[in-house]
Each structure stands twice: as C-alpha cells, then as structure tokens.
Design a protein around this motif. Structure first.
Motif, short mmCIF file in Angstrom:
data_model
loop_
_atom_site.label_atom_id
_atom_site.label_comp_id
_atom_site.label_asym_id
_atom_site.label_seq_id
_atom_site.Cartn_x
_atom_site.Cartn_y
_atom_site.Cartn_z
N VAL A 42 0.84 -1.21 0.00
CA VAL A 42 0.00 0.00 0.00
C VAL A 42 0.87 1.25 0.00
CG1 VAL A 42 -1.61 1.35 1.39
CG2 VAL A 42 -2.03 -1.07 1.02
N LEU A 43 1.92 1.25 0.81
CA LEU A 43 2.80 2.42 0.85
C LEU A 43 3.54 2.62 -0.47
CD1 LEU A 43 4.23 2.10 4.47
CD2 LEU A 43 2.48 3.68 3.63
N ILE A 44 3.95 1.54 -1.10
CA ILE A 44 4.59 1.64 -2.41
C ILE A 44 3.61 2.20 -3.43
CG2 ILE A 44 5.48 0.28 -4.35
CD1 ILE A 44 6.82 -1.52 -2.22
N HIS A 45 2.38 1.73 -3.39
CA HIS A 45 1.35 2.22 -4.30
C HIS A 45 1.12 3.72 -4.11
CE1 HIS A 45 -2.47 2.84 -6.30
NE2 HIS A 45 -2.95 3.28 -5.15
N LEU A 46 0.99 4.15 -2.87
CA LEU A 46 0.74 5.56 -2.61
C LEU A 46 1.90 6.44 -3.08
CD1 LEU A 46 -0.90 5.36 0.92
CD2 LEU A 46 -2.03 5.83 -1.27
N GLU A 47 3.12 6.00 -2.86
CA GLU A 47 4.28 6.77 -3.30
C GLU A 47 4.37 6.83 -4.82
OE1 GLU A 47 7.45 9.25 -2.99
OE2 GLU A 47 6.13 8.58 -1.38
N MET A 48 4.12 5.71 -5.49
CA MET A 48 4.16 5.71 -6.96
C MET A 48 3.04 6.57 -7.54
SD MET A 48 5.16 1.80 -7.87
CE MET A 48 5.04 2.09 -9.60
N GLU A 49 1.88 6.54 -6.90
CA GLU A 49 0.78 7.37 -7.36
C GLU A 49 1.12 8.84 -7.22
OE1 GLU A 49 -2.89 7.41 -5.01
OE2 GLU A 49 -3.91 6.84 -6.87
N GLU A 50 1.75 9.20 -6.11
CA GLU A 50 2.10 10.60 -5.89
C GLU A 50 3.19 11.07 -6.85
OE1 GLU A 50 4.08 13.25 -2.34
OE2 GLU A 50 2.78 11.58 -1.78
N ARG A 51 4.15 10.21 -7.15
CA ARG A 51 5.26 10.62 -8.01
C ARG A 51 4.95 10.57 -9.49
NH1 ARG A 51 11.12 8.99 -5.76
NH2 ARG A 51 10.75 9.58 -3.60
N PHE A 52 4.21 9.57 -9.93
CA PHE A 52 4.05 9.35 -11.37
C PHE A 52 2.66 9.66 -11.91
CE2 PHE A 52 7.37 6.24 -10.03
CZ PHE A 52 8.43 6.89 -10.64
N ILE A 53 1.63 9.44 -11.14
CA ILE A 53 0.27 9.63 -11.64
C ILE A 53 -0.17 11.08 -11.45
CG2 ILE A 53 -2.12 8.86 -11.52
CD1 ILE A 53 -0.23 6.66 -12.45
N TYR A 54 0.02 11.61 -10.23
CA TYR A 54 -0.42 12.98 -9.92
C TYR A 54 0.75 13.80 -9.39
CZ TYR A 54 -4.96 10.69 -10.04
OH TYR A 54 -6.06 9.97 -10.41
N PRO A 55 1.78 14.05 -10.19
CA PRO A 55 2.94 14.80 -9.67
C PRO A 55 2.64 16.28 -9.42
CG PRO A 55 3.23 14.37 -12.00
CD PRO A 55 1.98 13.63 -11.56
N TRP A 56 1.62 16.82 -10.07
CA TRP A 56 1.30 18.23 -9.92
C TRP A 56 0.59 18.55 -8.61
CZ3 TRP A 56 -0.88 15.02 -13.55
CH2 TRP A 56 -2.21 14.66 -13.34
N LEU A 57 0.15 17.54 -7.89
CA LEU A 57 -0.54 17.79 -6.62
C LEU A 57 0.43 18.09 -5.49
CD1 LEU A 57 -3.36 15.10 -6.68
CD2 LEU A 57 -3.54 17.53 -7.16
N SER A 58 1.66 17.63 -5.60
CA SER A 58 2.59 17.82 -4.50
C SER A 58 3.53 19.00 -4.72
CB SER A 58 3.45 16.58 -4.29
OG SER A 58 4.11 16.22 -5.46
#
Length: 58
Positions: A42-58
């Motif tokens: 789950v933590l890997i999924h959340l980190e990949m989602e933040e970095r690659f899917i929605y990078p503009w949110l962070s």
C-alpha cells in the motif's frame, strides 16, 4: 516446491485447530507478516501514485 511458505503454515494452523485450542502464538507471526507485507504494498502504491500519476498535486 519445497521450502517455507505462509500458505503451508496457515494450513497447518487450520488443520491443528490452533485458534480453537487457544494457541494464538501460532497465528500471530504469520498474520503479522502478511499484514506488514500488505502495508508495504500500500505504501509503495501511494508513493508511486504521488510521483508518477499525480505529480502536480505535491
């Protein structure tokens, strides 16, 4: 395939009716290991989602 696996250990616990006989120490390490592995995924999924899917949110 010979060796150590969690499925075999869980099958042994179920076959020996360990939970019904009060042998919780046979189930706790296996359940904890599975829970830690799932949390890791789950933590890997959340980190990949933040970095690659929605990078503009962070």
């Amino acid at each position: 395939m010979p060796g150590f696996n969690w499925g075999g250990l869980l099958a042994m616990v179920i076959k020996q009716r360990a939970l019904y006989l009060g042998a919780w120490w046979m189930v706790l390490p296996i359940g904890t290991a599975i829970a830690v592995l799932a949390l890791g995924f789950v933590l890997i999924h959340l980190e990949m989602e933040e970095r690659f899917i929605y990078p503009w949110l962070s």
